[in-house]
Write a protein that holds these residues in place. Sequence first.
Motif, mmCIF file in Angstrom:
data_model
loop_
_atom_site.group_PDB
_atom_site.id
_atom_site.type_symbol
_atom_site.label_atom_id
_atom_site.label_comp_id
_atom_site.label_asym_id
_atom_site.label_seq_id
_atom_site.Cartn_x
_atom_site.Cartn_y
_atom_site.Cartn_z
ATOM 1 N N SER A 86 5.164 -25.535 -0.281
ATOM 2 C CA SER A 86 5.179 -24.536 0.002
ATOM 3 C C SER A 86 5.450 -23.927 1.655
ATOM 4 O O SER A 86 6.219 -25.158 2.190
ATOM 5 C CB SER A 86 4.045 -23.778 0.354
ATOM 6 N N ARG A 87 5.278 -22.740 1.570
ATOM 7 C CA ARG A 87 6.712 -22.064 2.730
ATOM 8 C C ARG A 87 5.206 -23.545 4.514
ATOM 9 O O ARG A 87 6.516 -23.018 5.138
ATOM 10 C CB ARG A 87 6.294 -20.725 3.162
ATOM 11 N N SER A 88 3.861 -23.391 4.054
ATOM 12 C CA SER A 88 3.949 -24.076 4.626
ATOM 13 C C SER A 88 3.813 -25.339 5.466
ATOM 14 O O SER A 88 4.162 -25.785 6.211
ATOM 15 C CB SER A 88 1.556 -24.195 5.044
ATOM 16 N N ARG A 89 4.277 -26.550 4.691
ATOM 17 C CA ARG A 89 4.601 -27.553 3.839
ATOM 18 C C ARG A 89 6.227 -27.269 4.903
ATOM 19 O O ARG A 89 6.390 -28.406 5.998
ATOM 20 C CB ARG A 89 4.886 -28.074 3.102
ATOM 21 N N ALA A 129 11.733 -22.481 -0.067
ATOM 22 C CA ALA A 129 10.483 -23.001 -0.870
ATOM 23 C C ALA A 129 10.604 -22.005 -2.044
ATOM 24 O O ALA A 129 9.277 -23.342 -3.294
ATOM 25 C CB ALA A 129 9.343 -21.808 -0.464
ATOM 26 N N ARG A 132 11.575 -18.619 2.428
ATOM 27 C CA ARG A 132 11.167 -18.365 0.924
ATOM 28 C C ARG A 132 12.236 -18.567 -0.180
ATOM 29 O O ARG A 132 12.108 -19.021 -0.690
ATOM 30 C CB ARG A 132 11.591 -16.496 1.267
#
Length: 208
Positions: A156-159, A150, A147
């Motif tokens: 993004s956190r997914s990235r 990001a 977090r």
Amino acid sequence: MSGTLRIHWTIAPQIAPQPLINCNRCGGMKAYRCSGKFRVNANGKRIDVWLIYRCVDCDNSWNLGIFERCNRRDIEPALLQAFESNDPGLARRHAFDMVALRNQVGRVEEFPDVAVHKRLLGGARDRAAALELRLGLEMPTSLRLDRLLASELGISRSRLLALEERRLLIVDPDGAKALRKPARQGMTIRIDLAGEPDHEAIISAAGG
């Protein structure tokens, strides 16, 4: 473009933890916030020192014990003066002492809000292909590393997770699911951005 931009991030939590206490005025479990003031009680050679907390709803007080029945000679005069004058830095340090809080209270609410101060350590932004972020924590925080990254880097956190899976993002000291754990003092995050189309924006967001 080549090289690594090295930046130090100092993480400063903004909201002190709040113990959850059974308030005898409200008649239930309530959060108590730090007042920033100490109570010092001297009885002969013995001194008691507490940090005063207030119920967020009714202002009822609760005291976090710091020294109890302590011999005056065991407290440095400058420290005693800081307690008596409600030194803000000293109050903040004790307010963020999660070990002391949890030793006296069963439940404590933590907050992820932080300010990030960024300082360039080395490298040139216009030639950087990678980031090296070194973390320093003014106080412990519950904010997860993913977090934090990001929010500050604008990705993004997914990235972030995908970069980690490709070994383009490495956390030192490494550990299982490091991105999902709170940011810690002394962590170093290395991110290889050479093949990322928005590397310039990410490097700019990293600051320094």
